[in-house]
Design a protein around this motif. Structure first.
Motif, PDB file in Angstrom:
ATOM      1  N   SER A  21      -9.662   0.191 -29.168  1.00 40.34           N
ATOM      2  CA  SER A  21     -10.972   0.775 -29.484  1.00 40.34           C
ATOM      3  C   SER A  21     -11.150   2.125 -28.806  1.00 40.34           C
ATOM      4  CB  SER A  21     -12.084  -0.178 -29.061  1.00 40.34           C
ATOM      5  OG  SER A  21     -12.030  -1.372 -29.809  1.00 40.34           O
ATOM      6  N   GLU A  22     -10.773   2.207 -27.537  1.00 49.12           N
ATOM      7  CA  GLU A  22     -10.879   3.477 -26.804  1.00 49.12           C
ATOM      8  C   GLU A  22     -10.003   4.556 -27.434  1.00 49.12           C
ATOM      9  OE1 GLU A  22      -9.921   2.612 -22.733  1.00 49.12           O
ATOM     10  OE2 GLU A  22     -11.674   1.319 -22.480  1.00 49.12           O
ATOM     11  N   ILE A  25     -11.541   5.759 -30.794  1.00 51.86           N
ATOM     12  CA  ILE A  25     -12.694   6.637 -30.590  1.00 51.86           C
ATOM     13  C   ILE A  25     -12.237   8.014 -30.125  1.00 51.86           C
ATOM     14  CG2 ILE A  25     -14.721   7.010 -29.118  1.00 51.86           C
ATOM     15  CD1 ILE A  25     -15.133   3.908 -29.291  1.00 51.86           C
ATOM     16  N   PRO A  31     -15.045   9.714 -35.447  1.00 53.51           N
ATOM     17  CA  PRO A  31     -15.404   8.917 -34.259  1.00 53.51           C
ATOM     18  C   PRO A  31     -16.440   7.828 -34.539  1.00 53.51           C
ATOM     19  CG  PRO A  31     -15.459  11.262 -33.760  1.00 53.51           C
ATOM     20  CD  PRO A  31     -15.247  11.136 -35.233  1.00 53.51           C
ATOM     21  N   GLU A  32     -17.385   8.090 -35.434  1.00 56.48           N
ATOM     22  CA  GLU A  32     -18.398   7.081 -35.741  1.00 56.48           C
ATOM     23  C   GLU A  32     -17.753   5.858 -36.400  1.00 56.48           C
ATOM     24  OE1 GLU A  32     -18.590  10.234 -37.274  1.00 56.48           O
ATOM     25  OE2 GLU A  32     -19.762  11.142 -35.682  1.00 56.48           O
ATOM     26  N   GLU A  35     -15.959   3.803 -33.819  1.00 57.58           N
ATOM     27  CA  GLU A  35     -16.884   2.939 -33.076  1.00 57.58           C
ATOM     28  C   GLU A  35     -17.214   1.684 -33.876  1.00 57.58           C
ATOM     29  OE1 GLU A  35     -20.306   4.720 -31.199  1.00 57.58           O
ATOM     30  OE2 GLU A  35     -19.213   6.609 -30.951  1.00 57.58           O
TER      31      GLU A  35
END
Length: 69
Positions: A21-22, A25, A31-32, A35
């Motif tokens: 996940s990191e 992002i 990026p949205e 997330e």
């Protein structure tokens, strides 16, 4: 050398999801959306969808399928 069928436990699954996940992002072009994918992984984990998966290659496949949803 690592075997593609390596056993993974819940702690390892959580670590993989957090790390993935990191990275999404940080590097994904949207990026949205990254997330949202991370939240989807977390929801699947909370819902127990990964509970019966203890092989690394199957877990990777499940994550791939959930990312594509």
């Amino acid at each position: 050398m690592s075997n593609e069928n390596d056993f993974i436990d819940t702690t390892t699954q959580v670590e993989i999801i957090q790390d993935l996940s990191e990275k999404l992002i940080k590097h994904y072009v949207f990026p949205e959306k990254a997330e949202q994918i991370g939240k989807h992984f977390q929801q699947c984990m909370s819902d127990g969808e990964y509970g019966d998966i203890n092989e690394g290659n199957l877990f990777a496949l499940a994550l791939t399928m959930h990312m594509q949803e």
